[in-house]
Motif scaffolding. Structure first.
Motif, PDB file in Angstrom:
ATOM      1  N   ASN A  60      16.994  23.657  17.217  1.00  0.00           N
ATOM      2  CA  ASN A  60      16.571  24.879  17.731  1.00  0.00           C
ATOM      3  C   ASN A  60      16.943  25.402  19.177  1.00  0.00           C
ATOM      4  N   PRO A  70      23.106  22.683  12.729  1.00  0.00           N
ATOM      5  CA  PRO A  70      22.595  23.849  12.586  1.00  0.00           C
ATOM      6  C   PRO A  70      21.174  23.841  12.624  1.00  0.00           C
ATOM      7  N   ASP A  71      20.487  22.600  12.278  1.00  0.00           N
ATOM      8  CA  ASP A  71      18.951  22.368  12.314  1.00  0.00           C
ATOM      9  C   ASP A  71      18.234  22.588  13.634  1.00  0.00           C
ATOM     10  N   LEU A 122      24.751  24.042  18.266  1.00  0.00           N
ATOM     11  CA  LEU A 122      24.518  24.467  16.808  1.00  0.00           C
ATOM     12  C   LEU A 122      25.306  24.678  15.847  1.00  0.00           C
ATOM     13  N   GLU A 123      26.495  24.791  16.299  1.00  0.00           N
ATOM     14  CA  GLU A 123      27.783  24.883  15.292  1.00  0.00           C
ATOM     15  C   GLU A 123      28.036  23.708  14.543  1.00  0.00           C
TER      16      GLU A 123
END
Length: 100
Positions: A46, A43-44, A39-40
Protein backbone atom coordinates in the motif's frame (compact mmCIF):
# COMPACT_ATOMS: atom_id res chain seq x y z
CA UNK A 1 17.33 10.63 6.16
CA UNK A 2 17.50 14.04 4.53
CA UNK A 3 14.29 15.11 2.75
CA UNK A 4 16.18 17.22 0.23
CA UNK A 5 18.32 14.22 -0.76
CA UNK A 6 15.21 12.06 -1.12
CA UNK A 7 13.56 14.60 -3.40
CA UNK A 8 16.69 14.97 -5.54
CA UNK A 9 16.83 11.20 -6.05
CA UNK A 10 13.13 10.97 -6.89
CA UNK A 11 12.76 13.93 -9.26
CA UNK A 12 13.92 11.97 -12.33
CA UNK A 13 13.78 8.43 -10.99
CA UNK A 14 12.41 5.93 -13.47
CA UNK A 15 14.43 2.79 -12.84
CA UNK A 16 15.41 2.64 -9.16
CA UNK A 17 13.89 1.97 -5.80
CA UNK A 18 15.54 3.93 -3.01
CA UNK A 19 14.81 2.41 0.40
CA UNK A 20 15.39 4.06 3.77
CA UNK A 21 15.37 2.07 7.00
CA UNK A 22 12.82 3.02 9.66
CA UNK A 23 14.00 1.63 13.01
CA UNK A 24 10.72 2.56 14.71
CA UNK A 25 8.63 0.38 12.36
CA UNK A 26 11.46 -2.08 11.60
CA UNK A 27 10.90 -1.82 7.87
CA UNK A 28 12.20 -0.05 4.78
CA UNK A 29 10.43 2.96 3.25
CA UNK A 30 10.29 4.00 -0.38
CA UNK A 31 9.14 7.51 -1.23
CA UNK A 32 7.46 9.11 -4.24
CA UNK A 33 8.54 7.45 -7.54
CA UNK A 34 10.45 4.76 -5.64
CA UNK A 35 7.17 3.84 -3.92
CA UNK A 36 5.43 3.56 -7.29
CA UNK A 37 8.32 1.52 -8.71
CA UNK A 38 8.14 -0.78 -5.69
CA UNK A 39 4.43 -1.31 -6.33
CA UNK A 40 5.28 -2.49 -9.85
CA UNK A 41 7.24 -5.32 -8.23
CA UNK A 42 4.88 -5.99 -5.33
CA UNK A 43 1.33 -4.87 -6.13
CA UNK A 44 0.07 -5.99 -2.69
CA UNK A 45 1.87 -3.15 -0.93
CA UNK A 46 0.00 0.00 0.00
CA UNK A 47 1.04 3.57 -0.61
CA UNK A 48 0.28 6.03 2.13
CA UNK A 49 1.15 9.65 2.75
CA UNK A 50 3.83 10.59 5.23
CA UNK A 51 3.86 14.15 6.49
CA UNK A 52 7.12 15.91 7.27
CA UNK A 53 5.92 18.86 9.32
CA UNK A 54 9.37 20.47 9.64
CA UNK A 55 9.47 20.83 5.85
CA UNK A 56 5.73 21.37 5.30
CA UNK A 57 5.66 18.51 2.82
CA UNK A 58 3.68 15.32 2.27
CA UNK A 59 5.31 12.41 0.41
CA UNK A 60 3.89 9.17 -0.91
CA UNK A 61 5.42 6.27 0.97
CA UNK A 62 5.41 2.48 0.64
CA UNK A 63 6.66 0.19 3.41
CA UNK A 64 8.38 -3.14 2.91
CA UNK A 65 9.62 -5.53 5.57
CA UNK A 66 12.74 -7.66 5.54
CA UNK A 67 10.50 -10.72 5.22
CA UNK A 68 8.80 -9.30 2.14
CA UNK A 69 12.18 -8.49 0.60
CA UNK A 70 13.20 -12.12 1.10
CA UNK A 71 9.84 -13.51 -0.03
CA UNK A 72 10.04 -11.62 -3.33
CA UNK A 73 13.73 -12.53 -3.77
CA UNK A 74 14.90 -8.91 -3.86
CA UNK A 75 17.78 -9.12 -1.38
CA UNK A 76 20.31 -10.26 -3.99
CA UNK A 77 19.54 -7.18 -6.10
CA UNK A 78 19.92 -4.61 -3.32
CA UNK A 79 22.98 -2.41 -3.08
CA UNK A 80 23.77 -1.41 0.49
CA UNK A 81 24.93 2.19 0.47
CA UNK A 82 24.75 2.78 4.23
CA UNK A 83 23.20 1.08 7.25
CA UNK A 84 20.00 3.00 6.62
CA UNK A 85 19.90 3.27 2.82
CA UNK A 86 19.76 0.67 0.06
CA UNK A 87 19.12 0.94 -3.65
CA UNK A 88 17.48 -1.45 -6.05
CA UNK A 89 17.77 -1.02 -9.80
CA UNK A 90 14.74 -2.16 -11.76
CA UNK A 91 15.25 -4.33 -14.80
CA UNK A 92 13.12 -6.80 -16.73
CA UNK A 93 14.65 -9.92 -15.18
CA UNK A 94 14.09 -8.59 -11.67
CA UNK A 95 10.47 -7.78 -12.51
CA UNK A 96 9.90 -11.33 -13.82
CA UNK A 97 11.60 -12.88 -10.80
CA UNK A 98 9.50 -10.91 -8.31
CA UNK A 99 6.28 -11.95 -10.00
CA UNK A 100 7.01 -15.69 -9.71
Amino acid sequence: MNIEDVLKKEVCNDDHIHLYYCAVKKCWKAYEQSAINLLELIPDLNIQDEIFEDHHIRLRCALITKEQIECYKLSHALTLLSEEYVELQLNKSLMKEALY
